[in-house]
Motif scaffolding. Structure first.
Motif, PDB file in Angstrom:
ATOM      1  N   TYR A  41       9.562  -2.570  -7.150  1.00  0.00           N
ATOM      2  CA  TYR A  41       9.411  -3.953  -7.596  1.00  0.00           C
ATOM      3  C   TYR A  41       9.716  -4.047  -9.086  1.00  0.00           C
ATOM      4  O   TYR A  41      10.398  -4.957  -9.536  1.00  0.00           O
ATOM      5  N   ASP A  42       9.207  -3.096  -9.856  1.00  0.00           N
ATOM      6  CA  ASP A  42       9.506  -2.975 -11.285  1.00  0.00           C
ATOM      7  C   ASP A  42      10.072  -1.587 -11.541  1.00  0.00           C
ATOM      8  O   ASP A  42       9.735  -0.635 -10.839  1.00  0.00           O
ATOM      9  N   LEU A  43      10.895  -1.474 -12.564  1.00  0.00           N
ATOM     10  CA  LEU A  43      11.441  -0.178 -12.945  1.00  0.00           C
ATOM     11  C   LEU A  43      10.359   0.625 -13.662  1.00  0.00           C
ATOM     12  O   LEU A  43       9.707   0.124 -14.579  1.00  0.00           O
ATOM     13  N   ARG A  44      10.159   1.859 -13.214  1.00  0.00           N
ATOM     14  CA  ARG A  44       9.201   2.755 -13.849  1.00  0.00           C
ATOM     15  C   ARG A  44       9.942   4.017 -14.278  1.00  0.00           C
ATOM     16  O   ARG A  44      11.021   4.313 -13.786  1.00  0.00           O
ATOM     17  N   LEU A  45       9.338   4.739 -15.189  1.00  0.00           N
ATOM     18  CA  LEU A  45       9.921   5.987 -15.674  1.00  0.00           C
ATOM     19  C   LEU A  45       8.813   7.022 -15.747  1.00  0.00           C
ATOM     20  O   LEU A  45       7.708   6.720 -16.204  1.00  0.00           O
ATOM     21  N   GLN A  46       9.113   8.230 -15.254  1.00  0.00           N
ATOM     22  CA  GLN A  46       8.188   9.342 -15.417  1.00  0.00           C
ATOM     23  C   GLN A  46       8.897  10.432 -16.204  1.00  0.00           C
ATOM     24  O   GLN A  46      10.016  10.809 -15.879  1.00  0.00           O
ATOM     25  N   ILE A  47       8.233  10.884 -17.254  1.00  0.00           N
ATOM     26  CA  ILE A  47       8.784  11.931 -18.108  1.00  0.00           C
ATOM     27  C   ILE A  47       7.836  13.121 -18.058  1.00  0.00           C
ATOM     28  O   ILE A  47       6.640  12.988 -18.340  1.00  0.00           O
ATOM     29  N   THR A  48       8.373  14.274 -17.700  1.00  0.00           N
ATOM     30  CA  THR A  48       7.598  15.510 -17.667  1.00  0.00           C
ATOM     31  C   THR A  48       7.946  16.316 -18.908  1.00  0.00           C
ATOM     32  O   THR A  48       9.126  16.573 -19.160  1.00  0.00           O
ATOM     33  N   VAL A  49       6.920  16.649 -19.682  1.00  0.00           N
ATOM     34  CA  VAL A  49       7.141  17.374 -20.934  1.00  0.00           C
ATOM     35  C   VAL A  49       6.272  18.615 -21.015  1.00  0.00           C
ATOM     36  O   VAL A  49       5.142  18.623 -20.534  1.00  0.00           O
ATOM     37  N   GLU A  50       6.844  19.654 -21.608  1.00  0.00           N
ATOM     38  CA  GLU A  50       6.066  20.819 -22.013  1.00  0.00           C
ATOM     39  C   GLU A  50       5.721  20.570 -23.475  1.00  0.00           C
ATOM     40  O   GLU A  50       6.613  20.388 -24.313  1.00  0.00           O
ATOM     41  N   LEU A  51       4.444  20.517 -23.787  1.00  0.00           N
ATOM     42  CA  LEU A  51       4.012  20.159 -25.136  1.00  0.00           C
ATOM     43  C   LEU A  51       4.357  21.215 -26.179  1.00  0.00           C
ATOM     44  O   LEU A  51       4.472  20.914 -27.354  1.00  0.00           O
ATOM     45  N   ASN A  52       4.513  22.460 -25.753  1.00  0.00           N
ATOM     46  CA  ASN A  52       4.763  23.569 -26.676  1.00  0.00           C
ATOM     47  C   ASN A  52       3.653  23.682 -27.711  1.00  0.00           C
ATOM     48  O   ASN A  52       3.868  24.146 -28.827  1.00  0.00           O
ATOM     49  N   GLN A  53       2.464  23.237 -27.329  1.00  0.00           N
ATOM     50  CA  GLN A  53       1.267  23.327 -28.144  1.00  0.00           C
ATOM     51  C   GLN A  53       0.102  23.600 -27.207  1.00  0.00           C
ATOM     52  O   GLN A  53       0.028  23.034 -26.130  1.00  0.00           O
ATOM     53  N   MET A  54      -0.777  24.473 -27.639  1.00  0.00           N
ATOM     54  CA  MET A  54      -1.940  24.806 -26.821  1.00  0.00           C
ATOM     55  C   MET A  54      -3.203  24.231 -27.460  1.00  0.00           C
ATOM     56  O   MET A  54      -3.277  24.100 -28.679  1.00  0.00           O
ATOM     57  N   PRO A  55      -4.189  23.909 -26.624  1.00  0.00           N
ATOM     58  CA  PRO A  55      -5.476  23.479 -27.193  1.00  0.00           C
ATOM     59  C   PRO A  55      -6.128  24.633 -27.937  1.00  0.00           C
ATOM     60  O   PRO A  55      -5.885  25.803 -27.634  1.00  0.00           O
ATOM     61  N   GLN A  56      -6.956  24.299 -28.933  1.00  0.00           N
ATOM     62  CA  GLN A  56      -7.633  25.342 -29.701  1.00  0.00           C
ATOM     63  C   GLN A  56      -8.610  26.128 -28.831  1.00  0.00           C
ATOM     64  O   GLN A  56      -8.719  27.335 -28.950  1.00  0.00           O
ATOM     65  N   ASN A  57      -9.321  25.443 -27.989  1.00  0.00           N
ATOM     66  CA  ASN A  57     -10.248  26.096 -27.059  1.00  0.00           C
ATOM     67  C   ASN A  57      -9.670  25.971 -25.653  1.00  0.00           C
ATOM     68  O   ASN A  57      -9.846  24.953 -24.985  1.00  0.00           O
ATOM     69  N   ILE A  58      -9.016  27.017 -25.222  1.00  0.00           N
ATOM     70  CA  ILE A  58      -8.361  27.012 -23.916  1.00  0.00           C
ATOM     71  C   ILE A  58      -9.430  27.097 -22.828  1.00  0.00           C
ATOM     72  O   ILE A  58     -10.343  27.931 -22.918  1.00  0.00           O
ATOM     73  N   PRO A  59      -9.323  26.240 -21.809  1.00  0.00           N
ATOM     74  CA  PRO A  59     -10.292  26.329 -20.704  1.00  0.00           C
ATOM     75  C   PRO A  59     -10.306  27.740 -20.103  1.00  0.00           C
ATOM     76  O   PRO A  59      -9.272  28.405 -20.028  1.00  0.00           O
ATOM     77  N   VAL A  60     -11.482  28.186 -19.689  1.00  0.00           N
ATOM     78  CA  VAL A  60     -11.652  29.543 -19.163  1.00  0.00           C
ATOM     79  C   VAL A  60     -10.703  29.796 -17.993  1.00  0.00           C
ATOM     80  O   VAL A  60     -10.088  30.860 -17.899  1.00  0.00           O
ATOM     81  N   SER A  61     -10.570  28.825 -17.114  1.00  0.00           N
ATOM     82  CA  SER A  61      -9.682  29.004 -15.956  1.00  0.00           C
ATOM     83  C   SER A  61      -8.239  29.227 -16.398  1.00  0.00           C
ATOM     84  O   SER A  61      -7.488  29.970 -15.762  1.00  0.00           O
ATOM     85  N   TRP A  62      -7.842  28.603 -17.510  1.00  0.00           N
ATOM     86  CA  TRP A  62      -6.481  28.791 -18.024  1.00  0.00           C
ATOM     87  C   TRP A  62      -6.339  30.174 -18.652  1.00  0.00           C
ATOM     88  O   TRP A  62      -5.294  30.799 -18.548  1.00  0.00           O
ATOM     89  N   GLN A  63      -7.387  30.651 -19.319  1.00  0.00           N
ATOM     90  CA  GLN A  63      -7.347  31.984 -19.916  1.00  0.00           C
ATOM     91  C   GLN A  63      -7.137  33.041 -18.845  1.00  0.00           C
ATOM     92  O   GLN A  63      -6.360  33.980 -19.022  1.00  0.00           O
ATOM     93  N   GLN A  64      -7.795  32.873 -17.729  1.00  0.00           N
ATOM     94  CA  GLN A  64      -7.682  33.833 -16.634  1.00  0.00           C
ATOM     95  C   GLN A  64      -6.270  33.856 -16.051  1.00  0.00           C
ATOM     96  O   GLN A  64      -5.830  34.866 -15.521  1.00  0.00           O
ATOM     97  N   LEU A  65      -5.563  32.752 -16.148  1.00  0.00           N
ATOM     98  CA  LEU A  65      -4.197  32.660 -15.617  1.00  0.00           C
ATOM     99  C   LEU A  65      -3.134  33.015 -16.662  1.00  0.00           C
ATOM    100  O   LEU A  65      -1.949  32.955 -16.368  1.00  0.00           O
TER     101      LEU A  65
END
Length: 135
Positions: A40-64
């Motif tokens: 009905y309306d034009l939409r846009l989705q943009i997928t980006v890699e931020l190339n920046q990490m949070p200072q305190n990485i979630p524990v689940s992310w550290q394990q991966l």
């Protein structure tokens, strides 16, 4: 007070829940896809890699062994102003967002600071945020 890109997002808590101390910039991004969604309306989705990490990485992310953050941004009721040298993916891109009356102006620049696309939108939101592992 300087307005940040997060001030224009409908659901900033998605970003601030991961990036608690320092909000990432929308520069030096890797855009992995830009997809126009026609309906009905034009939409846009943009997928980006931020190339920046949070200072305190979630524990689940550290394990991966997560080494990057991927964000999918959604733009509703898109009206394209300008397209030149359009690429659906690019490295070292910059997204700039500003306000213009009832709309938001979004501009994407390539690694040479050349404008790739400029468009108006009524709503910007985070569709998804996820971890990314290079290996």
């Amino acid at each position: 007070m300087k307005i940040m890109w997060l001030d224009y997002i409908e659901n900033p808590e998605v970003i601030t829940s991961v990036f608690k101390q320092k909000i990432p910039l929308l520069s030096n991004l890797t855009i992995t896809s830009m997809e126009f969604l026609v309906g009905y309306d034009l939409r846009l989705q943009i997928t980006v890699e931020l190339n920046q990490m949070p200072q305190n990485i979630p524990v689940s992310w550290q394990q991966l062994n997560v080494d990057n953050v991927v964000v999918v941004l959604g733009f509703d009721k898109v009206s394209v102003n300008n397209i030149s040298n359009f690429q659906s993916s690019m490295d070292e891109a910059t997204i700039k967002i500003s306000s213009a009356k009832e709309n938001l102006v979004s501009e994407i620049y390539d690694d040479n600071s050349d404008l790739v696309i400029s468009f108006l939108t009524t709503k910007i939101y985070v569709v998804e945020i996820e971890e990314f592992c290079e290996s």
